[in-house]
Design an enzyme around this catalytic site. Sequence first.
Site, mmCIF file in Angstrom:
data_model
loop_
_atom_site.group_PDB
_atom_site.id
_atom_site.type_symbol
_atom_site.label_atom_id
_atom_site.label_comp_id
_atom_site.label_asym_id
_atom_site.label_seq_id
_atom_site.Cartn_x
_atom_site.Cartn_y
_atom_site.Cartn_z
ATOM 1 N N GLU A 1 9.286 1.566 11.048
ATOM 2 C CA GLU A 1 10.328 2.605 10.919
ATOM 3 C C GLU A 1 9.619 3.936 11.032
ATOM 4 O OE1 GLU A 1 13.327 1.999 10.977
ATOM 5 O OE2 GLU A 1 13.630 -0.006 10.169
ATOM 6 N N GLU B 1 8.653 16.255 15.908
ATOM 7 C CA GLU B 1 9.201 16.122 14.555
ATOM 8 C C GLU B 1 8.489 17.137 13.658
ATOM 9 O OE1 GLU B 1 8.143 12.686 12.116
ATOM 10 O OE2 GLU B 1 10.275 12.382 11.740
ATOM 11 N N LYS C 1 0.892 -1.168 0.000
ATOM 12 C CA LYS C 1 0.000 0.000 0.000
ATOM 13 C C LYS C 1 0.922 1.206 0.000
ATOM 14 C CE LYS C 1 -1.587 3.097 2.107
ATOM 15 N NZ LYS C 1 -1.411 4.502 1.628
ATOM 16 N N CYS D 1 13.221 11.250 8.070
ATOM 17 C CA CYS D 1 13.126 10.730 9.442
ATOM 18 C C CYS D 1 14.448 10.892 10.178
ATOM 19 C CB CYS D 1 12.733 9.260 9.385
ATOM 20 S SG CYS D 1 13.825 8.296 8.318
HETATM 21 P P1 NAD Z 1 2.147 8.734 7.553
HETATM 22 O O1 NAD Z 1 2.357 7.929 8.786
HETATM 23 O O2 NAD Z 1 1.113 9.782 7.555
HETATM 24 O O3 NAD Z 1 1.771 7.766 6.333
HETATM 25 C C1 NAD Z 1 2.585 6.660 5.997
HETATM 26 C C2 NAD Z 1 1.750 5.625 5.292
HETATM 27 O O4 NAD Z 1 0.789 5.088 6.207
HETATM 28 C C3 NAD Z 1 0.949 6.168 4.101
HETATM 29 O O5 NAD Z 1 0.972 5.209 3.061
HETATM 30 C C4 NAD Z 1 -0.449 6.301 4.679
HETATM 31 O O6 NAD Z 1 -1.463 6.205 3.701
HETATM 32 C C5 NAD Z 1 -0.497 5.094 5.622
HETATM 33 N N1 NAD Z 1 -1.500 5.178 6.694
HETATM 34 C C6 NAD Z 1 -2.106 6.283 7.201
HETATM 35 N N2 NAD Z 1 -2.999 5.935 8.155
HETATM 36 C C7 NAD Z 1 -2.942 4.581 8.259
HETATM 37 C C8 NAD Z 1 -3.616 3.625 9.089
HETATM 38 N N3 NAD Z 1 -4.512 3.990 9.987
HETATM 39 N N4 NAD Z 1 -3.298 2.319 8.939
HETATM 40 C C9 NAD Z 1 -2.376 1.919 8.056
HETATM 41 N N5 NAD Z 1 -1.726 2.769 7.222
HETATM 42 C C10 NAD Z 1 -1.996 4.097 7.341
HETATM 43 O O7 NAD Z 1 3.582 9.302 7.171
HETATM 44 P P2 NAD Z 1 3.996 10.224 5.943
HETATM 45 O O8 NAD Z 1 3.499 11.601 6.204
HETATM 46 O O9 NAD Z 1 3.646 9.559 4.661
HETATM 47 O O10 NAD Z 1 5.600 10.173 6.084
HETATM 48 C C11 NAD Z 1 6.294 10.965 6.968
HETATM 49 C C12 NAD Z 1 6.610 10.219 8.254
HETATM 50 O O11 NAD Z 1 7.342 9.030 7.946
HETATM 51 C C13 NAD Z 1 7.509 10.993 9.186
HETATM 52 O O12 NAD Z 1 7.051 10.874 10.509
HETATM 53 C C14 NAD Z 1 8.862 10.328 9.036
HETATM 54 O O13 NAD Z 1 9.717 10.472 10.134
HETATM 55 C C15 NAD Z 1 8.471 8.917 8.803
HETATM 56 N N6 NAD Z 1 9.558 8.192 8.125
HETATM 57 C C16 NAD Z 1 10.297 7.287 8.820
HETATM 58 C C17 NAD Z 1 11.369 6.633 8.222
HETATM 59 C C18 NAD Z 1 12.205 5.626 8.968
HETATM 60 O O14 NAD Z 1 12.857 4.818 8.312
HETATM 61 N N7 NAD Z 1 12.212 5.614 10.280
HETATM 62 C C19 NAD Z 1 11.668 6.909 6.894
HETATM 63 C C20 NAD Z 1 10.895 7.826 6.191
HETATM 64 C C21 NAD Z 1 9.832 8.457 6.835
#
Ligand code: NAD
Length: 475
Positions: free
Chosen positions: A244, A378, A169, A278
């Site tokens: 992550e 963050e 997804k 991140c």
């Molecule tokens: P997000 O958590 O809003 O979304 C990530 C994914 O989760 C998207 O595909 C979204 O559609 C999905 N999602 C949303 N609600 C969900 C639910 N209830 N159940 C299952 N899936 C759901 O994050 P974002 O805004 O896309 O990305 C930014 C975030 O990602 C930041 O917090 C960043 O730190 C983190 N990030 C972490 C790493 C790492 O390796 N630690 C790497 C990149 C980004």
Amino acid sequence: MRIIDQIYIDGAFVTPHGTEMFDLHNPATEEVIGQVRLGDIADTHAAVAAAKRAFVTFSRTTKAERIALLKQLHAAVLARAEAMGAAMTLEYGAPQSRATWTGSYSAEAFLNAATVLETYEFSRRVGHAEVVMEPVGVVGVITPWNSNAGFICSKLAMAVAAGCSVVIKPSEMSAIQTQVVLEALHEAGLPKGVLNVVNGRGDVVGAELSRHPDVAKISFTGSTVVGKAILTAGADTMKRVTLELGGKSPTVILDDADLAAAIPMAVSAGFVNSGQACIAGTRILVPEARIDAVKALIVQAVAKVKCGDPRDPDTEIGPMVSEKQWQRVQRYIRLGVEEGATLIAGGEGRPKGIDRGYFIRPTVFADVRSDMTIAREEIFGPVLSVITYRSEAEAIAIANDTTYGLQAVVLSGDPARARNVAAQLNAGRVLINTLEHEPLAPFGGFKQSGLGREGGTFGLEAHLEPKSVLGVFVD
Ligand code: NAD
């Protein structure tokens, strides 16, 4: 206008059951550049069923067969690396240098997985038992927009190495990148059903994957708040998870550091991927006695950072991904001022000369205390906090004074001293005088930055279940 109206199930591009159309934007111009048709729960079920069927055979493939597949995947993605980079720049404003790096990094993920597989023993003897490492089952992969294509590739690579089938997804905001990478993956010749991709909303497709009884594991990269929702949703079916999540990483500049070299490195660590990373080093910890020199060097370093059109190869900071993200970052800049921190670079609004696009002025606050919101949450934009300390022990305490623990950077003239500080930092990765990446080393967070590890043998084993078989060895 790019219309993406198919998802990928059981080895074929198909029209989803879901009918909702979702706009895709170019954040540098604010224009709508396309639309994606989103899948729904019925599509999720079809994808999981295909992956479940494929798992029966794929889980029994040999190491050599999977290494050959990984090499095919590498070649297919490498051939599209440039197109992937262009899609990242168009769709989330990734500066070209970052997009180019991610394009080749995405392809290399398959070779790295093949390398791990070559020496990995799936069966070993422990006492009187034979311990066999078996693929965990169908893996649900959920990716963020800030490195969607990269995470599709790295997560798929490890799942394939382990013998698992996947349902991905991707971020709904990244459908153009997903399409480019998917066309490459389709050509690589994976067995039908091993790879399935459902574009869709997180709270629909992502949530359904997280609770589906036929999904054994979720591999998620995204925010900590969504990571917690996935963990909760998966508890009922006892899902294995790799999460992550977010970060608020410290860059600890020790008092023996060469500031002329350390400050530009600290600024780069903070502004990586336009601050939408991140691992971004958003808290810069500096000795109080050197604060005046630090401030002067930061102002100089930030003045050199080129912000603007992400297609310009000299650009280091592109736009924020969306208007919502732009507003969020603006709010944090206002909050920093309200809480009493001092702006030494940037501030609210767009950079000079830019009147459209979700651009932020590269911003640095001094006089930040560890309890201020800008030092704790963050922000996910180019906004950095400079915090002073009086002793090495205090520097370590401030660095660890966070709910996160993804990465830390230590900059020092004395490698042994830096190594000693690194040993006391609560972070999944510590970089000493470098911003390098090692894809075969485990990657993941302490505390609320995540659960489990990706990368190398650790990442492979996160897709395997150990089974002890007794009665095999008779001696
Ligand atoms: P997000 O958590 O809003 O979304 C990530 C994914 O989760 C998207 O595909 C979204 O559609 C999905 N999602 C949303 N609600 C969900 C639910 N209830 N159940 C299952 N899936 C759901 O994050 P974002 O805004 O896309 O990305 C930014 C975030 O990602 C930041 O917090 C960043 O730190 C983190 N990030 C972490 C790493 C790492 O390796 N630690 C790497 C990149 C980004």
